[in-house]
Design a protein around this motif. Sequence first.
Motif, PDB file in Angstrom:
ATOM      1  N   ARG A  60       2.662  80.800 -27.551  1.00 31.24           N
ATOM      2  CA  ARG A  60       2.415  78.922 -28.330  1.00 31.24           C
ATOM      3  C   ARG A  60       2.442  78.010 -27.368  1.00 31.24           C
ATOM      4  N   GLY A  61       1.769  77.108 -27.704  1.00 30.81           N
ATOM      5  CA  GLY A  61       1.852  75.487 -27.187  1.00 30.81           C
ATOM      6  C   GLY A  61       2.181  75.563 -25.659  1.00 30.81           C
ATOM      7  N   LYS A  62       1.054  76.303 -25.324  1.00 23.83           N
ATOM      8  CA  LYS A  62       1.214  76.473 -23.356  1.00 23.83           C
ATOM      9  C   LYS A  62      -0.036  76.089 -23.032  1.00 23.83           C
ATOM     10  N   THR A  63      -1.091  75.700 -24.631  1.00 26.17           N
ATOM     11  CA  THR A  63      -2.664  75.320 -23.315  1.00 26.17           C
ATOM     12  C   THR A  63      -2.217  74.801 -22.345  1.00 26.17           C
ATOM     13  N   ALA A  64      -1.669  73.483 -22.046  1.00 26.00           N
ATOM     14  CA  ALA A  64      -1.015  72.407 -20.958  1.00 26.00           C
ATOM     15  C   ALA A  64      -1.697  73.595 -19.368  1.00 26.00           C
ATOM     16  N   ILE A  65      -1.123  74.499 -19.954  1.00 29.73           N
ATOM     17  CA  ILE A  65      -0.868  75.437 -18.338  1.00 29.73           C
ATOM     18  C   ILE A  65      -2.031  75.745 -18.168  1.00 29.73           C
ATOM     19  N   GLU A  66      -3.189  75.993 -18.919  1.00 30.94           N
ATOM     20  CA  GLU A  66      -4.666  76.665 -18.595  1.00 30.94           C
ATOM     21  C   GLU A  66      -4.997  75.368 -17.980  1.00 30.94           C
ATOM     22  N   ASP A  67      -5.497  74.373 -18.923  1.00 30.01           N
ATOM     23  CA  ASP A  67      -5.497  72.827 -18.412  1.00 30.01           C
ATOM     24  C   ASP A  67      -5.428  72.738 -17.291  1.00 30.01           C
ATOM     25  N   HIS A  68      -4.259  72.638 -16.177  1.00 33.51           N
ATOM     26  CA  HIS A  68      -3.945  72.477 -15.694  1.00 33.51           C
ATOM     27  C   HIS A  68      -3.985  73.009 -14.300  1.00 33.51           C
ATOM     28  N   PHE A  69      -4.715  74.472 -14.560  1.00 38.82           N
ATOM     29  CA  PHE A  69      -5.526  75.009 -13.364  1.00 38.82           C
ATOM     30  C   PHE A  69      -7.093  75.224 -13.319  1.00 38.82           C
ATOM     31  N   ASP A  70      -7.245  74.293 -14.269  1.00 35.73           N
ATOM     32  CA  ASP A  70      -8.941  73.989 -14.512  1.00 35.73           C
ATOM     33  C   ASP A  70      -8.971  73.190 -13.442  1.00 35.73           C
ATOM     34  N   HIS A  71     -10.995  72.904 -13.050  1.00 36.34           N
ATOM     35  CA  HIS A  71     -11.055  71.848 -12.457  1.00 36.34           C
ATOM     36  C   HIS A  71     -11.328  70.885 -13.126  1.00 36.34           C
ATOM     37  N   SER A  72     -10.960  69.786 -13.509  1.00 40.27           N
ATOM     38  CA  SER A  72     -11.910  68.125 -13.851  1.00 40.27           C
ATOM     39  C   SER A  72     -12.702  68.033 -13.721  1.00 40.27           C
ATOM     40  N   ALA A  73     -13.879  67.830 -13.763  1.00 36.51           N
ATOM     41  CA  ALA A  73     -15.075  67.305 -13.670  1.00 36.51           C
ATOM     42  C   ALA A  73     -14.797  65.657 -13.175  1.00 36.51           C
ATOM     43  N   GLU A  74     -13.905  65.464 -14.233  1.00 37.69           N
ATOM     44  CA  GLU A  74     -14.107  64.041 -14.795  1.00 37.69           C
ATOM     45  C   GLU A  74     -13.308  63.846 -14.007  1.00 37.69           C
ATOM     46  N   LEU A  75     -12.052  63.484 -13.670  1.00 47.73           N
ATOM     47  CA  LEU A  75     -10.899  63.445 -12.999  1.00 47.73           C
ATOM     48  C   LEU A  75     -11.398  63.424 -11.632  1.00 47.73           C
ATOM     49  N   GLU A  76     -12.052  64.590 -10.896  1.00 48.35           N
ATOM     50  CA  GLU A  76     -12.767  64.333  -9.680  1.00 48.35           C
ATOM     51  C   GLU A  76     -14.176  63.412  -9.250  1.00 48.35           C
ATOM     52  N   ALA A  77     -14.973  62.880 -10.577  1.00 42.75           N
ATOM     53  CA  ALA A  77     -15.980  62.331  -9.993  1.00 42.75           C
ATOM     54  C   ALA A  77     -15.054  60.621 -10.016  1.00 42.75           C
ATOM     55  N   LEU A  78     -13.742  60.204 -10.886  1.00 44.04           N
ATOM     56  CA  LEU A  78     -13.825  59.281 -10.407  1.00 44.04           C
ATOM     57  C   LEU A  78     -12.534  59.206  -9.946  1.00 44.04           C
ATOM     58  N   LEU A  79     -12.280  59.664  -8.718  1.00 46.18           N
ATOM     59  CA  LEU A  79     -11.806  60.129  -7.468  1.00 46.18           C
ATOM     60  C   LEU A  79     -12.841  59.969  -6.063  1.00 46.18           C
ATOM     61  N   ALA A  80     -13.831  60.405  -6.561  1.00 46.95           N
ATOM     62  CA  ALA A  80     -14.571  60.217  -5.490  1.00 46.95           C
ATOM     63  C   ALA A  80     -15.486  58.943  -5.352  1.00 46.95           C
ATOM     64  N   GLU A  81     -15.615  58.079  -6.581  1.00 52.05           N
ATOM     65  CA  GLU A  81     -16.270  57.203  -6.935  1.00 52.05           C
ATOM     66  C   GLU A  81     -14.743  55.818  -5.822  1.00 52.05           C
TER      67      GLU A  81
END
Length: 291
Positions: A60-81
């Motif tokens: 319980r309460g550990k979903t941040a870990i799963e998010d951390h190891f996901d690819h983040s399309a939005e963030l990656e697009a922003l960084l690419a810009e």
Amino acid sequence: MPRPIKKAVFPVGGMGTRFLPATKATPKEMLTVVDKPLIQYAVEEARAAGIEEFIFVTGRGKTAIEDHFDHSAELEALLAERGQTDLEALGMLRLPPGAVAYTRQQEPLGLGHAVWCARHLVGDEPFAVLLADELVLAETPCLAQLVTLYERVGGCVFALADVPREQTQRYGIVDIARDDGQIIEIKGMVEKPRPEQAPSTASIIGRYILQPAVFAELDRKERGIGGEIQLTDSLARLLGAMPFHGLRFTGQRFDCGSKLGFLKATLAYAMKRPELRDELSAYLNDLTRAL
Ligand code: UTP
């Protein structure tokens, strides 16, 4: 040659009560040393040791870990810009799709129970266990040192560190059959013994190479010290069935589950960073002079 270690289990289902209030809504394993969460250090260490499958036992309460190891399309697009396409240079870890698996420990019944929850994902092969709240600063990553020993001796292999006798009650402690100063042949182990009952001061820190036979022992779900299902107790029942070795690894280990250990780790890791070292060290000098 023993069977290779391709899978690692990261038990991250604990409550982290020693680090409240930080761990009330944030998983302990997401606490950040300099700019990287503890769990990422552990995953990078596993990858450097040849691990290909990363199994997280969350709760319980550990979903941040799963998010951390996901690819983040939005963030990656922003960084690419902004022209930042080298994600690894930014410290971002990208694990291959399908290499990460999550299972949940519905109740935090102890480390042994967390490892048992990974039994179907591990299957019938040897595997590593890494506790992310133990951080090891080492030239050759700690798990890679264990793998090198494992390839020679097989069975179960643990990372060991000597602790002051008055602290044995915090750790799993091994009983030593033979000790060459670096490699220890283990003939017994006990979880959190009182100092006067501890068979030695060599403590198991959070890095293990284990055989799948441990799952049958964990299946008994026997409660040990603190009412928890202890990994050490199940491993102790396998003594004699296979070799057990400990390695006094080369490196500096930090118990980041404790506040002092975490602070020490933060300073040690920051001092390794060329962009931080000089200013931090000047600041620390000023600080100690002012005391
Ligand atoms: P700790 O013994 O440090 O327990 O667990 P904890 O609950 O995380 O922290 P404190 O003692 O309350 O402050 C060692 C490792 O085992 C995991 C933890 O997440 C940590 O990585 N663990 C522990 C589980 O996954 N499940 C459990 O039931 C207990």
